[in-house]
Design a protein around this motif. Structure first.
Motif, PDB file in Angstrom:
ATOM      1  N   VAL A 208       0.859  -1.188   0.000  1.00  0.00           N
ATOM      2  CA  VAL A 208       0.000   0.000   0.000  1.00  0.00           C
ATOM      3  C   VAL A 208       0.895   1.238   0.000  1.00  0.00           C
ATOM      4  N   PHE A 209       0.609   2.146  -0.923  1.00  0.00           N
ATOM      5  CA  PHE A 209       1.299   3.428  -1.001  1.00  0.00           C
ATOM      6  C   PHE A 209       0.261   4.501  -0.698  1.00  0.00           C
ATOM      7  N   VAL A 210       0.624   5.510   0.078  1.00  0.00           N
ATOM      8  CA  VAL A 210      -0.334   6.535   0.483  1.00  0.00           C
ATOM      9  C   VAL A 210       0.147   7.906   0.021  1.00  0.00           C
ATOM     10  N   LEU A 211      -0.774   8.656  -0.586  1.00  0.00           N
ATOM     11  CA  LEU A 211      -0.530  10.053  -0.939  1.00  0.00           C
ATOM     12  C   LEU A 211      -1.426  10.907  -0.056  1.00  0.00           C
ATOM     13  N   THR A 212      -0.822  11.729   0.785  1.00  0.00           N
ATOM     14  CA  THR A 212      -1.620  12.583   1.656  1.00  0.00           C
ATOM     15  C   THR A 212      -1.481  14.055   1.298  1.00  0.00           C
ATOM     16  N   GLY A 213      -0.270  14.525   1.082  1.00  0.00           N
ATOM     17  CA  GLY A 213      -0.066  15.938   0.847  1.00  0.00           C
ATOM     18  C   GLY A 213       0.260  16.305  -0.581  1.00  0.00           C
ATOM     19  N   GLY A 214       0.906  15.398  -1.301  1.00  0.00           N
ATOM     20  CA  GLY A 214       1.275  15.681  -2.685  1.00  0.00           C
ATOM     21  C   GLY A 214       2.522  16.515  -2.830  1.00  0.00           C
ATOM     22  N   SER A 215       3.381  16.542  -1.783  1.00  0.00           N
ATOM     23  CA  SER A 215       4.640  17.275  -1.895  1.00  0.00           C
ATOM     24  C   SER A 215       5.537  16.579  -2.914  1.00  0.00           C
ATOM     25  N   ASP A 216       6.516  17.297  -3.431  1.00  0.00           N
ATOM     26  CA  ASP A 216       7.447  16.710  -4.394  1.00  0.00           C
ATOM     27  C   ASP A 216       8.129  15.475  -3.816  1.00  0.00           C
ATOM     28  N   GLU A 217       8.505  15.542  -2.546  1.00  0.00           N
ATOM     29  CA  GLU A 217       9.188  14.413  -1.905  1.00  0.00           C
ATOM     30  C   GLU A 217       8.268  13.199  -1.810  1.00  0.00           C
ATOM     31  N   GLU A 218       7.014  13.435  -1.440  1.00  0.00           N
ATOM     32  CA  GLU A 218       6.055  12.341  -1.322  1.00  0.00           C
ATOM     33  C   GLU A 218       5.791  11.706  -2.689  1.00  0.00           C
ATOM     34  N   VAL A 219       5.621  12.538  -3.708  1.00  0.00           N
ATOM     35  CA  VAL A 219       5.386  12.038  -5.056  1.00  0.00           C
ATOM     36  C   VAL A 219       6.573  11.203  -5.520  1.00  0.00           C
ATOM     37  N   GLU A 220       7.776  11.700  -5.327  1.00  0.00           N
ATOM     38  CA  GLU A 220       8.976  10.951  -5.725  1.00  0.00           C
ATOM     39  C   GLU A 220       9.069   9.622  -4.987  1.00  0.00           C
ATOM     40  N   ARG A 221       8.754   9.621  -3.701  1.00  0.00           N
ATOM     41  CA  ARG A 221       8.812   8.385  -2.899  1.00  0.00           C
ATOM     42  C   ARG A 221       7.842   7.342  -3.435  1.00  0.00           C
ATOM     43  N   VAL A 222       6.614   7.762  -3.739  1.00  0.00           N
ATOM     44  CA  VAL A 222       5.613   6.815  -4.240  1.00  0.00           C
ATOM     45  C   VAL A 222       5.997   6.315  -5.633  1.00  0.00           C
ATOM     46  N   ILE A 223       6.482   7.197  -6.498  1.00  0.00           N
ATOM     47  CA  ILE A 223       6.907   6.777  -7.838  1.00  0.00           C
ATOM     48  C   ILE A 223       8.039   5.757  -7.744  1.00  0.00           C
ATOM     49  N   ARG A 224       9.045   6.047  -6.913  1.00  0.00           N
ATOM     50  CA  ARG A 224      10.166   5.099  -6.748  1.00  0.00           C
ATOM     51  C   ARG A 224       9.663   3.758  -6.231  1.00  0.00           C
ATOM     52  N   ALA A 225       8.760   3.791  -5.253  1.00  0.00           N
ATOM     53  CA  ALA A 225       8.246   2.550  -4.667  1.00  0.00           C
ATOM     54  C   ALA A 225       7.430   1.761  -5.687  1.00  0.00           C
ATOM     55  N   LEU A 226       6.599   2.434  -6.471  1.00  0.00           N
ATOM     56  CA  LEU A 226       5.818   1.738  -7.495  1.00  0.00           C
ATOM     57  C   LEU A 226       6.718   1.136  -8.564  1.00  0.00           C
ATOM     58  N   ASP A 227       7.715   1.891  -8.985  1.00  0.00           N
ATOM     59  CA  ASP A 227       8.651   1.368  -9.983  1.00  0.00           C
ATOM     60  C   ASP A 227       9.427   0.182  -9.435  1.00  0.00           C
ATOM     61  N   ALA A 228       9.872   0.284  -8.173  1.00  0.00           N
ATOM     62  CA  ALA A 228      10.620  -0.823  -7.560  1.00  0.00           C
ATOM     63  C   ALA A 228       9.727  -2.040  -7.392  1.00  0.00           C
ATOM     64  N   ASP A 229       8.478  -1.817  -6.988  1.00  0.00           N
ATOM     65  CA  ASP A 229       7.535  -2.920  -6.819  1.00  0.00           C
ATOM     66  C   ASP A 229       7.257  -3.605  -8.148  1.00  0.00           C
ATOM     67  N   ARG A 230       7.149  -2.831  -9.203  1.00  0.00           N
ATOM     68  CA  ARG A 230       6.916  -3.388 -10.545  1.00  0.00           C
ATOM     69  C   ARG A 230       8.106  -4.226 -10.988  1.00  0.00           C
ATOM     70  N   ASP A 231       9.294  -3.794 -10.584  1.00  0.00           N
ATOM     71  CA  ASP A 231      10.513  -4.514 -10.981  1.00  0.00           C
ATOM     72  C   ASP A 231      10.757  -5.761 -10.149  1.00  0.00           C
ATOM     73  N   GLY A 232       9.873  -5.984  -9.159  1.00  0.00           N
ATOM     74  CA  GLY A 232       9.911  -7.251  -8.440  1.00  0.00           C
ATOM     75  C   GLY A 232      10.658  -7.272  -7.140  1.00  0.00           C
ATOM     76  N   ASP A 233      11.070  -6.120  -6.609  1.00  0.00           N
ATOM     77  CA  ASP A 233      11.763  -6.191  -5.322  1.00  0.00           C
ATOM     78  C   ASP A 233      10.891  -5.728  -4.167  1.00  0.00           C
ATOM     79  N   GLY A 234       9.576  -5.620  -4.408  1.00  0.00           N
ATOM     80  CA  GLY A 234       8.639  -5.321  -3.312  1.00  0.00           C
ATOM     81  C   GLY A 234       8.737  -3.924  -2.767  1.00  0.00           C
ATOM     82  N   GLY A 235       9.378  -2.998  -3.523  1.00  0.00           N
ATOM     83  CA  GLY A 235       9.464  -1.624  -3.053  1.00  0.00           C
ATOM     84  C   GLY A 235      10.569  -1.388  -2.046  1.00  0.00           C
ATOM     85  N   GLN A 236      11.452  -2.335  -1.915  1.00  0.00           N
ATOM     86  CA  GLN A 236      12.558  -2.191  -0.952  1.00  0.00           C
ATOM     87  C   GLN A 236      13.721  -1.476  -1.579  1.00  0.00           C
TER      88      GLN A 236
END
Length: 108
Positions: free
Chosen positions: A80-108
């Motif tokens: 689960v990824f959560v967007l609450t404020g939409g700050s640049d840092e939060e957006v980057e964190r969620v994008i990185r996590a989604l990309d990592a999760d897609r690549d098969g490492d579970g967002g780690q």
């Protein structure tokens, strides 16, 4: 449900999302005799051209159009990824996590 329909329309009208994902709304009403509210979910089925960055930026843009900006939960499998404020840092964190999760490492 109205907010989900609005988000569904927003994502369907986005040229990048329209070409790389199918967007639908699923809901379930309480059974007869049960109290509570319906559970509504926006379901996104992605294709090969899907971009986590485009998706998250479209979510943030839609959220900014809402009078009361809702908290957004993005679920992919058990993650689960959560967007609450939409700050640049939060957006980057969620994008990185989604990309990592897609690549098969579970967002780690």
């Amino acid at each position: 449900m109205e907010e989900l329909r609005s988000l569904q329309g927003w994502l369907r009208s986005d040229p990048v999302m329209r070409g790389s994902a199918t967007v639908g709304v699923r809901g379930s009403a309480p059974r007869p005799g049960e109290m509570g509210t319906a559970i509504d979910v926006l379901q996104l089925v992605t294709g090969n051209g899907w971009s986590a960055a485009s998706f998250v930026l479209a979510l943030v843009a839609w959220r900014r159009t809402r009078p009361q900006r809702p908290r957004l939960e993005i679920r992919r499998g058990d993650t689960v990824f959560v967007l609450t404020g939409g700050s640049d840092e939060e957006v980057e964190r969620v994008i990185r996590a989604l990309d990592a999760d897609r690549d098969g490492d579970g967002g780690q």
